[in-house]
Design a protein around this motif. Structure first.
Motif, PDB file in Angstrom:
ATOM      1  N   GLN A 130      42.519  54.948  80.756  1.00  0.00           N
ATOM      2  CA  GLN A 130      41.388  55.877  80.852  1.00  0.00           C
ATOM      3  C   GLN A 130      41.877  57.286  81.172  1.00  0.00           C
ATOM      4  OE1 GLN A 130      37.858  53.997  82.941  1.00  0.00           O
ATOM      5  NE2 GLN A 130      39.310  52.332  83.183  1.00  0.00           N
ATOM      6  N   ILE A 131      42.880  57.367  82.038  1.00  0.00           N
ATOM      7  CA  ILE A 131      43.446  58.682  82.372  1.00  0.00           C
ATOM      8  C   ILE A 131      44.105  59.302  81.131  1.00  0.00           C
ATOM      9  CG2 ILE A 131      45.281  59.837  83.718  1.00  0.00           C
ATOM     10  CD1 ILE A 131      44.551  57.953  86.066  1.00  0.00           C
ATOM     11  N   GLU A 132      44.855  58.482  80.388  1.00  0.00           N
ATOM     12  CA  GLU A 132      45.519  58.992  79.185  1.00  0.00           C
ATOM     13  C   GLU A 132      44.499  59.525  78.184  1.00  0.00           C
ATOM     14  OE1 GLU A 132      48.732  59.652  78.701  1.00  0.00           O
ATOM     15  OE2 GLU A 132      48.883  58.988  80.788  1.00  0.00           O
ATOM     16  N   LEU A 133      43.419  58.793  78.025  1.00  0.00           N
ATOM     17  CA  LEU A 133      42.390  59.209  77.068  1.00  0.00           C
ATOM     18  C   LEU A 133      41.723  60.518  77.515  1.00  0.00           C
ATOM     19  CD1 LEU A 133      41.085  58.014  74.395  1.00  0.00           C
ATOM     20  CD2 LEU A 133      39.144  57.470  75.850  1.00  0.00           C
ATOM     21  N   ALA A 134      41.434  60.612  78.804  1.00  0.00           N
ATOM     22  CA  ALA A 134      40.812  61.841  79.332  1.00  0.00           C
ATOM     23  C   ALA A 134      41.765  63.028  79.176  1.00  0.00           C
ATOM     24  CB  ALA A 134      40.428  61.638  80.795  1.00  0.00           C
ATOM     25  N   LEU A 190      30.695  63.229  83.005  1.00  0.00           N
ATOM     26  CA  LEU A 190      31.961  63.161  83.732  1.00  0.00           C
ATOM     27  C   LEU A 190      32.932  62.139  83.143  1.00  0.00           C
ATOM     28  CD1 LEU A 190      30.279  63.427  87.196  1.00  0.00           C
ATOM     29  CD2 LEU A 190      32.147  64.945  86.459  1.00  0.00           C
ATOM     30  N   LEU A 191      34.156  62.589  82.905  1.00  0.00           N
ATOM     31  CA  LEU A 191      35.227  61.702  82.451  1.00  0.00           C
ATOM     32  C   LEU A 191      35.981  61.153  83.656  1.00  0.00           C
ATOM     33  CD1 LEU A 191      36.569  63.980  79.593  1.00  0.00           C
ATOM     34  CD2 LEU A 191      35.240  61.886  79.295  1.00  0.00           C
ATOM     35  N   TRP A 192      36.120  61.987  84.675  1.00  0.00           N
ATOM     36  CA  TRP A 192      36.812  61.609  85.910  1.00  0.00           C
ATOM     37  C   TRP A 192      36.111  62.312  87.073  1.00  0.00           C
ATOM     38  CZ3 TRP A 192      40.406  57.929  86.643  1.00  0.00           C
ATOM     39  CH2 TRP A 192      41.017  57.864  87.912  1.00  0.00           C
ATOM     40  N   ILE A 193      35.876  61.565  88.133  1.00  0.00           N
ATOM     41  CA  ILE A 193      35.098  62.086  89.258  1.00  0.00           C
ATOM     42  C   ILE A 193      36.009  62.286  90.470  1.00  0.00           C
ATOM     43  CG2 ILE A 193      33.150  61.574  90.818  1.00  0.00           C
ATOM     44  CD1 ILE A 193      32.222  59.686  88.315  1.00  0.00           C
ATOM     45  N   VAL A 194      35.931  63.438  91.094  1.00  0.00           N
ATOM     46  CA  VAL A 194      36.745  63.713  92.301  1.00  0.00           C
ATOM     47  C   VAL A 194      35.841  64.142  93.464  1.00  0.00           C
ATOM     48  CG1 VAL A 194      38.828  64.361  91.025  1.00  0.00           C
ATOM     49  CG2 VAL A 194      37.126  66.121  91.590  1.00  0.00           C
ATOM     50  N   ASN A 195      36.474  64.360  94.608  1.00  0.00           N
ATOM     51  CA  ASN A 195      35.747  64.849  95.798  1.00  0.00           C
ATOM     52  C   ASN A 195      34.607  63.932  96.239  1.00  0.00           C
ATOM     53  OD1 ASN A 195      37.390  67.119  96.048  1.00  0.00           O
ATOM     54  ND2 ASN A 195      36.149  68.275  94.576  1.00  0.00           N
ATOM     55  N   GLN A 196      34.845  62.627  96.174  1.00  0.00           N
ATOM     56  CA  GLN A 196      33.857  61.662  96.675  1.00  0.00           C
ATOM     57  C   GLN A 196      34.563  60.773  97.704  1.00  0.00           C
ATOM     58  OE1 GLN A 196      30.564  61.607  95.643  1.00  0.00           O
ATOM     59  NE2 GLN A 196      31.093  63.440  94.486  1.00  0.00           N
ATOM     60  N   TRP A 214      31.807  56.233  83.855  1.00  0.00           N
ATOM     61  CA  TRP A 214      31.584  54.920  83.236  1.00  0.00           C
ATOM     62  C   TRP A 214      31.956  54.892  81.749  1.00  0.00           C
ATOM     63  CZ3 TRP A 214      26.183  53.151  81.335  1.00  0.00           C
ATOM     64  CH2 TRP A 214      26.286  51.881  80.754  1.00  0.00           C
ATOM     65  N   HIS A 215      31.612  55.937  81.018  1.00  0.00           N
ATOM     66  CA  HIS A 215      31.714  55.889  79.552  1.00  0.00           C
ATOM     67  C   HIS A 215      33.150  55.815  79.047  1.00  0.00           C
ATOM     68  CE1 HIS A 215      27.671  56.949  80.364  1.00  0.00           C
ATOM     69  NE2 HIS A 215      28.027  58.105  80.871  1.00  0.00           N
ATOM     70  N   ILE A 216      34.071  56.388  79.822  1.00  0.00           N
ATOM     71  CA  ILE A 216      35.456  56.487  79.345  1.00  0.00           C
ATOM     72  C   ILE A 216      36.107  55.105  79.217  1.00  0.00           C
ATOM     73  CG2 ILE A 216      36.483  56.844  81.662  1.00  0.00           C
ATOM     74  CD1 ILE A 216      37.559  58.971  78.715  1.00  0.00           C
ATOM     75  N   GLU A 217      35.681  54.132  80.055  1.00  0.00           N
ATOM     76  CA  GLU A 217      36.368  52.828  80.016  1.00  0.00           C
ATOM     77  C   GLU A 217      36.185  52.145  78.661  1.00  0.00           C
ATOM     78  OE1 GLU A 217      34.040  50.855  83.267  1.00  0.00           O
ATOM     79  OE2 GLU A 217      33.899  49.194  81.869  1.00  0.00           O
ATOM     80  N   CYS A 218      34.990  52.272  78.075  1.00  0.00           N
ATOM     81  CA  CYS A 218      34.764  51.559  76.809  1.00  0.00           C
ATOM     82  C   CYS A 218      35.529  52.183  75.646  1.00  0.00           C
ATOM     83  CB  CYS A 218      33.262  51.468  76.510  1.00  0.00           C
ATOM     84  SG  CYS A 218      32.463  50.259  77.587  1.00  0.00           S
TER      85      CYS A 218
END
Ligand SMILES: [Zn+2]
Length: 467
Positions: A130-134, A190-196, A214-218
């Motif tokens: 997921q990180i690679e795709l983002a 959001l592709l990746w969420i931070v500051n939570q 959520w959407h990036i995993e699929c």
């Protein structure tokens, strides 16, 4: 074969990318609670698709994800986290919750005779994908950073609202993370969420410690297992406006093209008269609960087959009881009729036409009954129907299970006390037998056990609202 492609809003001829090899990706469950029979409608639909493709000679690779990462409550990645909410409720860790309900889901798959997907992939085990795709989407200029996280820039993708016929100017913030002052377009997700910091599941990433949207995993897992372009992507109709719209955007952002050629969507199961599925209304059951009530869960599969996946259905214990009778009758016919017949060519041809026409299963069920009334020999009827059962998946060849051992023991014990004249003990045992889903009938020389045809409501379980 023709299937209804949501992207084209019509039935269209299915042409696989790689000759006879077909790649299918299905959005799977979020494992924070029991998957009830209404939830299982989707997986029954795609099981019939897989069985049909195989029957027609295609080689299938079926991939399904398990959403076990805490994404947030609503489709827009906002609100309270479902996994964390489930964990709090049960005093378990989020990881234990995921494991528990993945088990419940896979058991439901088994009980409903759904083909095992070739690949079951968990979101938490594909964080680096997921990180690679983002990263790829960002490198292609389709993403930007805000204080909330990495957002997809829908302004860069002109066709963003096309798939779902969205009216972008009417979109509103759907929750906490959506009200982001640095957001460029209302629909930017959001592709990746931070500051939570309070979120339990967190991973390191180029954008900071956080977790995927959520959407990036699929998009990450479908292309990982099926390639950047594959044949069929399935999901519920509720996925069209947000989840699949965002998946299509991610595909363009990462690869410059749509990932799936065909998008198929199942409608929903509702309660009687269109009411919501809810435990408090008494219309929510799991496959396990049916089994505990002494009802073969495949009676639900029969009920499902009498509806079309794009129409959905109404579910109630009455509709289930109505489906159970013809289902058990069919099994009885298969048990009564002799083996060794031949498959009737005319019926077989009509069967293939129906399954090839966007899975016309209610018509197939009607065809099965037409076979039973036809003037074929009993053995030919049997063989013709069992051939159709390869797609129906009703397990018609297996006789209805014999009465389980503990029920027989109770019945024997009851007969013994009855002969001694202990009527109150006999009555107590009769009630126990009834609770296990059987009726006992006394004869002069003993007893007969029969499955109780009236469906009882289980008291167990709690509300399972939402997805
Ligand atoms: Zn999905």
């Amino acid at each position: 074969m023709k299937i209804y492609n949501t992207a084209e809003r019509k039935k269209t001829e299915f042409k696989p990318i790689r000759d006879k090899k077909v790649g299918i990706y299905s959005c799977g469950p979020t494992v924070y609670w029991n998957q009830h029979l209404g939830n299982m409608y989707a997986y029954l639909s795609w099981d019939v698709l897989i069985r049909t493709l195989k029957y027609l000679g295609f080689e299938t690779k079926w991939v399904m994800n398990i959403t076990d990462v805490g994404h947030l409550t609503s489709d827009g990645d906002t609100g309270e986290d479902k996994m964390e909410k489930g964990a709090k409720k049960e005093g378990l860790t989020v990881w234990e919750v995921a494991k528990k309900y993945e088990g419940q889901f896979m058991e439901s798959v088994r009980l409903l005779n759904i083909t095992n997907p070739d690949v079951i992939c968990r979101a938490t085990e594909h964080i680096s994908d997921q990180i690679e795709l983002a990263k790829r989407i960002e490198a292609n200029g389709y993403a930007y950073m805000t204080d909330v996280g990495l957002r997809f820039d829908t302004g860069k993708f002109a066709d963003y609202g096309k798939f779902a016929n969205l009216r972008l100017e009417q979109m509103a913030d759907s929750g906490r993370l959506d009200a982001d002052p640095k957001k460029k377009n209302q629909a930017d997700f959001l592709l990746w969420i931070v500051n939570q910091p309070n979120h339990i599941m967190q991973w390191d990433s180029p954008w900071g410690r956080g977790f995927p949207g959520w959407h990036i995993e699929c998009t990450a897992m479908s292309t990982r297992y099926l390639g950047e372009e594959f044949d069929i992507h399935t999901g519920g109709i509720d996925h069209i406006p947000v989840h699949h719209t965002n998946e299509i955007a991610q595909g363009y952002g990462a690869f410059g093209h749509q990932t799936a050629r065909y998008w198929m969507h199942n409608a929903w199961v509702v309660g009687k008269g269109g009411q919501k599925m809810s435990k408090s209304l008494g219309n929510v059951f799991t496959a396990q609960e049916l089994a505990e009530m002494g009802i073969n869960p495949l009676a639900y599969r029969y009920l499902f087959l009498t509806t079309h996946y794009r129409k959905g259905m109404e579910f109630s214990l009455e509709s289930l009881a109505a489906a159970r009778k013809p289902y058990e009758r069919l099994k009885q016919l298969m048990a009564d009729w002799p083996e060794g017949g031949e498959i009737d060519a005319d019926f077989s041809k009509r069967f293939v036409e129906l399954i090839s026409d966007d899975l016309m299963m209610p018509e197939v069920v009607a065809l099965v009954w037409e076979v039973t009334r036809s003037n074929l020999s009993s053995e030919d009827k049997r063989s013709t129907i069992l051939e159709m059962d390869r797609v129906l998946g009703l397990d018609l060849e297996r006789p209805e299970e014999a009465v389980s051992g503990d029920v027989v023991e109770l019945a024997n014990a009851r007969w013994a006390v009855k002969k001694k004249g202990d009527w109150s003990e006999a009555d107590r045992l009769r009630k126990l037998i009834q609770e296990k889903g059987y009726i006992i009938e006394d004869r002069a020389d003993g007893f007969k056990l029969k499955r109780d045809q009236t469906v009882k409501v289980s008291e167990k379980g709690e509300t399972n609202e939402g997805r």
